[in-house]
Scaffold this motif. Structure first.
Motif, PDB file in Angstrom:
ATOM      1  N   CYS A   1      23.735  34.231 -18.055  1.00  0.00           N
ATOM      2  CA  CYS A   1      23.286  33.428 -17.302  1.00  0.00           C
ATOM      3  C   CYS A   1      21.716  32.569 -17.845  1.00  0.00           C
ATOM      4  CB  CYS A   1      22.103  35.120 -16.546  1.00  0.00           C
ATOM      5  SG  CYS A   1      21.416  35.596 -17.818  1.00  0.00           S
ATOM      6  N   ILE A   2      21.611  32.210 -17.404  1.00  0.00           N
ATOM      7  CA  ILE A   2      20.287  30.960 -17.877  1.00  0.00           C
ATOM      8  C   ILE A   2      19.327  31.625 -17.658  1.00  0.00           C
ATOM      9  CG2 ILE A   2      19.279  28.747 -18.686  1.00  0.00           C
ATOM     10  CD1 ILE A   2      21.540  27.580 -17.530  1.00  0.00           C
ATOM     11  N   LEU A   3      18.155  32.049 -18.241  1.00  0.00           N
ATOM     12  CA  LEU A   3      16.757  32.824 -17.696  1.00  0.00           C
ATOM     13  C   LEU A   3      15.646  31.476 -17.326  1.00  0.00           C
ATOM     14  CD1 LEU A   3      16.940  35.615 -19.847  1.00  0.00           C
ATOM     15  CD2 LEU A   3      17.411  35.662 -17.105  1.00  0.00           C
ATOM     16  N   VAL A   4      14.940  31.527 -17.166  1.00  0.00           N
ATOM     17  CA  VAL A   4      14.122  30.318 -17.317  1.00  0.00           C
ATOM     18  C   VAL A   4      12.907  30.708 -16.951  1.00  0.00           C
ATOM     19  CG1 VAL A   4      13.710  28.067 -16.625  1.00  0.00           C
ATOM     20  CG2 VAL A   4      15.561  28.585 -15.903  1.00  0.00           C
ATOM     21  N   GLU A   5      12.002  30.426 -17.458  1.00  0.00           N
ATOM     22  CA  GLU A   5      10.451  30.597 -17.055  1.00  0.00           C
ATOM     23  C   GLU A   5       9.092  29.411 -17.521  1.00  0.00           C
ATOM     24  OE1 GLU A   5       8.202  33.468 -19.684  1.00  0.00           O
ATOM     25  OE2 GLU A   5       6.611  34.315 -17.679  1.00  0.00           O
ATOM     26  N   ASN A   6       8.461  29.179 -16.770  1.00  0.00           N
ATOM     27  CA  ASN A   6       7.995  28.017 -16.753  1.00  0.00           C
ATOM     28  C   ASN A   6       7.915  27.066 -16.748  1.00  0.00           C
ATOM     29  OD1 ASN A   6       5.049  29.541 -16.780  1.00  0.00           O
ATOM     30  ND2 ASN A   6       5.393  30.844 -18.463  1.00  0.00           N
ATOM     31  N   MET A   7       9.371  26.177 -16.002  1.00  0.00           N
ATOM     32  CA  MET A   7       9.641  24.940 -16.564  1.00  0.00           C
ATOM     33  C   MET A   7      10.701  24.687 -15.396  1.00  0.00           C
ATOM     34  SD  MET A   7      13.024  24.200 -19.185  1.00  0.00           S
ATOM     35  CE  MET A   7      11.858  24.941 -20.830  1.00  0.00           C
ATOM     36  N   GLU A   8      10.186  23.894 -15.301  1.00  0.00           N
ATOM     37  CA  GLU A   8      11.015  22.658 -13.188  1.00  0.00           C
ATOM     38  C   GLU A   8      12.350  22.509 -13.683  1.00  0.00           C
ATOM     39  OE1 GLU A   8       8.985  22.669 -10.421  1.00  0.00           O
ATOM     40  OE2 GLU A   8       7.442  23.402 -11.412  1.00  0.00           O
ATOM     41  N   PHE A   9      13.347  22.930 -12.928  1.00  0.00           N
ATOM     42  CA  PHE A   9      14.907  22.561 -13.128  1.00  0.00           C
ATOM     43  C   PHE A   9      15.322  21.799 -12.072  1.00  0.00           C
ATOM     44  CE2 PHE A   9      15.002  26.782 -12.293  1.00  0.00           C
ATOM     45  CZ  PHE A   9      15.296  26.641 -11.532  1.00  0.00           C
ATOM     46  N   HIS A  10      14.991  21.686 -11.102  1.00  0.00           N
ATOM     47  CA  HIS A  10      15.527  21.194  -9.696  1.00  0.00           C
ATOM     48  C   HIS A  10      15.978  20.006  -9.395  1.00  0.00           C
ATOM     49  CE1 HIS A  10      13.708  25.410  -9.040  1.00  0.00           C
ATOM     50  NE2 HIS A  10      15.303  25.570  -8.285  1.00  0.00           N
ATOM     51  N   THR A  11      14.965  18.919  -9.854  1.00  0.00           N
ATOM     52  CA  THR A  11      15.791  17.859  -9.892  1.00  0.00           C
ATOM     53  C   THR A  11      16.025  16.972 -11.012  1.00  0.00           C
ATOM     54  OG1 THR A  11      13.370  16.895  -9.868  1.00  0.00           O
ATOM     55  CG2 THR A  11      13.572  17.999  -7.714  1.00  0.00           C
ATOM     56  N   PRO A  12      16.017  15.541 -11.229  1.00  0.00           N
ATOM     57  CA  PRO A  12      16.835  15.063 -12.089  1.00  0.00           C
ATOM     58  C   PRO A  12      15.441  14.749 -13.192  1.00  0.00           C
ATOM     59  CG  PRO A  12      18.142  14.376 -10.577  1.00  0.00           C
ATOM     60  CD  PRO A  12      17.210  14.964  -9.845  1.00  0.00           C
ATOM     61  N   ASN A  13      14.470  14.292 -12.354  1.00  0.00           N
ATOM     62  CA  ASN A  13      13.572  14.339 -13.220  1.00  0.00           C
ATOM     63  C   ASN A  13      12.625  15.329 -13.250  1.00  0.00           C
ATOM     64  OD1 ASN A  13      12.913  11.439 -12.724  1.00  0.00           O
ATOM     65  ND2 ASN A  13      11.710  11.451 -10.879  1.00  0.00           N
ATOM     66  N   GLN A  14      12.880  17.170 -13.563  1.00  0.00           N
ATOM     67  CA  GLN A  14      11.653  17.710 -14.607  1.00  0.00           C
ATOM     68  C   GLN A  14      12.628  17.760 -15.217  1.00  0.00           C
ATOM     69  OE1 GLN A  14      12.669  20.086 -10.714  1.00  0.00           O
ATOM     70  NE2 GLN A  14      10.674  20.211 -10.124  1.00  0.00           N
ATOM     71  N   PHE A  15      12.273  18.658 -16.828  1.00  0.00           N
ATOM     72  CA  PHE A  15      12.516  18.915 -17.459  1.00  0.00           C
ATOM     73  C   PHE A  15      13.614  19.552 -18.414  1.00  0.00           C
ATOM     74  CE2 PHE A  15      12.452  20.620 -21.751  1.00  0.00           C
ATOM     75  CZ  PHE A  15      11.870  19.987 -22.223  1.00  0.00           C
ATOM     76  N   GLY A  16      13.847  20.696 -17.056  1.00  0.00           N
ATOM     77  CA  GLY A  16      14.637  21.916 -17.507  1.00  0.00           C
ATOM     78  C   GLY A  16      15.902  21.432 -16.746  1.00  0.00           C
TER      79      GLY A  16
ATOM     80  N   VAL B   1      28.194  30.384 -14.596  1.00  0.00           N
ATOM     81  CA  VAL B   1      26.297  30.417 -15.266  1.00  0.00           C
ATOM     82  C   VAL B   1      26.041  31.163 -13.700  1.00  0.00           C
ATOM     83  CG1 VAL B   1      24.880  28.717 -16.368  1.00  0.00           C
ATOM     84  CG2 VAL B   1      27.046  28.907 -16.459  1.00  0.00           C
ATOM     85  N   ASP B   2      24.517  32.039 -13.958  1.00  0.00           N
ATOM     86  CA  ASP B   2      23.578  31.707 -13.296  1.00  0.00           C
ATOM     87  C   ASP B   2      21.757  31.546 -13.329  1.00  0.00           C
ATOM     88  OD1 ASP B   2      25.674  33.107 -11.115  1.00  0.00           O
ATOM     89  OD2 ASP B   2      25.017  35.300 -11.182  1.00  0.00           O
TER      90      ASP B   2
ATOM     91  N   GLY C   1      25.787  42.497 -15.236  1.00  0.00           N
ATOM     92  CA  GLY C   1      27.393  41.813 -16.198  1.00  0.00           C
ATOM     93  C   GLY C   1      27.340  40.805 -16.648  1.00  0.00           C
ATOM     94  N   TYR C   2      26.451  40.588 -16.806  1.00  0.00           N
ATOM     95  CA  TYR C   2      26.643  38.902 -18.160  1.00  0.00           C
ATOM     96  C   TYR C   2      26.569  39.578 -18.676  1.00  0.00           C
ATOM     97  CZ  TYR C   2      23.989  36.855 -13.923  1.00  0.00           C
ATOM     98  OH  TYR C   2      23.204  36.931 -13.102  1.00  0.00           O
ATOM     99  N   GLN C   3      27.480  39.051 -20.237  1.00  0.00           N
ATOM    100  CA  GLN C   3      27.905  39.216 -21.480  1.00  0.00           C
ATOM    101  C   GLN C   3      26.789  38.583 -22.380  1.00  0.00           C
ATOM    102  OE1 GLN C   3      30.401  38.546 -19.216  1.00  0.00           O
ATOM    103  NE2 GLN C   3      32.025  39.001 -19.682  1.00  0.00           N
ATOM    104  N   ALA C   4      25.989  37.654 -21.606  1.00  0.00           N
ATOM    105  CA  ALA C   4      25.240  36.828 -22.566  1.00  0.00           C
ATOM    106  C   ALA C   4      24.109  35.902 -21.657  1.00  0.00           C
ATOM    107  CB  ALA C   4      25.618  35.975 -23.852  1.00  0.00           C
TER     108      ALA C   4
END
Lengths: 349, 349
Positions: B58-73, B91-92, B114-117
């Protein structure tokens, strides 16, 4: 990216001659072939065709033994091959020295042998090729060495800062306050890093940083002989060493002088060479996981080959506690064998 | 390594009940299941069977925009998935916040799904899970964050030191001597790193380090409004910013006050957000290659999953020179819009 044409124009020769030179054809002179390769390197030409034909890497080794499992370089090379060979890379081990480097530029050497990238062990800041690494376009990973500002060169190593912090914390828990450092001269990247790590760790634990607690010397035994008694004369009760080899030399030196390890002085090495478990006393040291260094070397090279510009990878350090460290002596260090100082004159702060 | 039996003994229940809890069977109570998972985490139990069944990260995301290509994440996540999915990992992406972290321990969350990392973006030193990372046995890679002494946690990021050195060297070549820093408060690992990088870069180029050249404030616009005029009043002619967002806010602030960028003050950001090419003037900034950060994140996770204890990976920084930097003003900065200071009062050393 330079083309065959760029090389041809620069040298005033035909493209087919350039192509012959790049592909080691026999019907051009050795001199011309060399000129073509050198110009190719100078212009940053990448031989895509040969890259596809052959997946070849080299490990360049200087000043490091690696043939038997007891030798420092063995597991580094093994770890690297364990990652690289299953992915279809051939890996050649090439011992080099200063003379060799003076004889052929790095880029020409790599191109001549069709190596796409290199993993480089044991070079110091004084090596002739280090200069070429500042501008080289061939992916390379340096162990315990660093080249600024070149995104095709990465560095791997063990975290000296973490290592010395673990050691100092442990020594402080044993009551040590005056902790010294004995190291080689600061003319290599890694020795500078360990020196800074020592200073930072001392600062972090609020311990006195004093130049009289530090001994830097080129020759291992000479500097041990000089600095161990000097540091003890300053009241130092524990000494960190930049490498196990120096720490082991200090154990011998202490034995010769009747200084007891760890009762009179605690000794901590760096590397965890296989032999450190068998010295008398066995050596407390900071472990570099050498197989992991090799594996990381390949991780870093893969990423450079995929144009992911890793600058550095640092591996975790582990403190291996054995018998060369113990509680700080409390007033009567009993340095009966030490000529220059008499027992009892070391005030413990 | 703890076994199912260890968990059973600790809880005084049968091994088959433990197994049910670990495998999400329906015929035990929710309360018991949770207790089993929490004990499993506490004892460091690794569910090998589930690991083999399913390769999930899994990728855990806090305080970071990531949905569009312009966003940092966005590109960080893309880069990670580009490496992970071809190797058969699912990858969730899981957005989290403080509330979420208070509701469930990290280890239980990971085991339940069931995430390994995990690859973790955007956490600060204040986040509740940071404490758990000190002892967690689940491989995790933190972006721009660092956990000491835990060999199952690695850190990836861009080399702030290299970035600020490039920027300061460039500004010095333009004649700047008094260079300032505006940053957020030093309560995150990365802001501390950038602060230290600024100090070291100033030292390296022999420039004056002066606390009056530094402004640290939580709120972006408030601190820009406060510190830009303050620093200019001190004679600062160029300002480094810890993030592009602050640098862009400073460009707006300067425009409002009639301070010309770069004629009166040069401005340098950090990140190279997509929008920085389109500000007026366009922003000189230090690029973090975000796709490469994601790829490195996966490199680091792979190595941890293979028990190669990477501590940190630093990517190369690149200085992207655009229009917000120029030659140092020579005596008459022309700060006509700046209320608190009058033009001409800035002696250039």
């Amino acid at each position: 990216m330079a083309t065959i044409n760029d090389i041809a124009v620069k040298l005033g020769i035909s493209k087919s001659t350039v192509s012959k030179g790049l592909n080691n054809a026999r019907d051009i002179s050795e001199e011309m072939r060399k000129k073509i390769l050198e110009t190719a390197v100078e212009l940053g030409y990448v031989n895509k065709r040969r890259q596809k034909e052959r997946k070849a890497l080299c490990i360049l080794v200087e000043n490091m033994e690696f043939h038997t499992p007891n030798q420092f370089g063995h597991d580094i090379i093994l770890g690297f091959k364990q990652m690289a060979e299953p992915e279809g890379w051939t890996v050649d081990i090439v011992p080099i020295d200063m003379e060799f480097q003076r004889g052929i530029p790095y880029g020409v050497f790599m191109m001549e042998h069709g190596y796409q990238a290199s993993f480089i062990l044991g070079l110091t800041l004084l090596d002739p090729w280090m200069n070429e690494f500042r501008t080289s376009r061939i992916p390379a990973v340096l162990y315990d060495n660093y080249v600024k500002g070149n995104p095709t060169i990465a560095s791997v190593g063990c975290d000296s800062q973490e290592g010395f912090e673990l050691a100092v914390r442990y020594l402080v828990s044993l009551g040590h306050k005056k902790i010294g450092l004995i190291s080689g001269p600061l003319e290599s990247y890694i020795l500078k890093a360990r020196y800074n790590a020592y200073i930072n760790a001392m600062e972090k634990y609020g311990l006195e940083i004093n130049e009289n607690y530090i001994g830097l010397g080129y020759f291992v035994n000479d500097s041990t002989r000089k600095y161990v008694p000097k540091l003890l004369g300053e009241g130092v009760t524990a000494i960190l060493f930049s490498h196990d080899v120096r720490a082991i030399s200090a154990i011998t030196e202490c034995e010769d002088r009747g200084i007891r390890v760890p009762q009179d002085v605690s000794i901590v090495g760096f590397d965890d060479l296989p032999m450190t478990a068998h010295t008398l006393p066995s050596l407390t040291t900071i472990r570099q996981d050498r197989a992991a260094i090799g594996k990381c070397g390949f991780y870093a090279l893969s990423s450079l080959l995929n144009e992911v510009a890793i600058g550095s990878i640092l591996l975790r350090a582990t403190l291996i506690i054995r018998d060369s460290t113990g509680p700080a002596p409390s007033g009567m260090p009993g340095l009966s064998g030490s000529g220059s100082v008499s027992p009892g004159c070391f005030p413990i702060a």
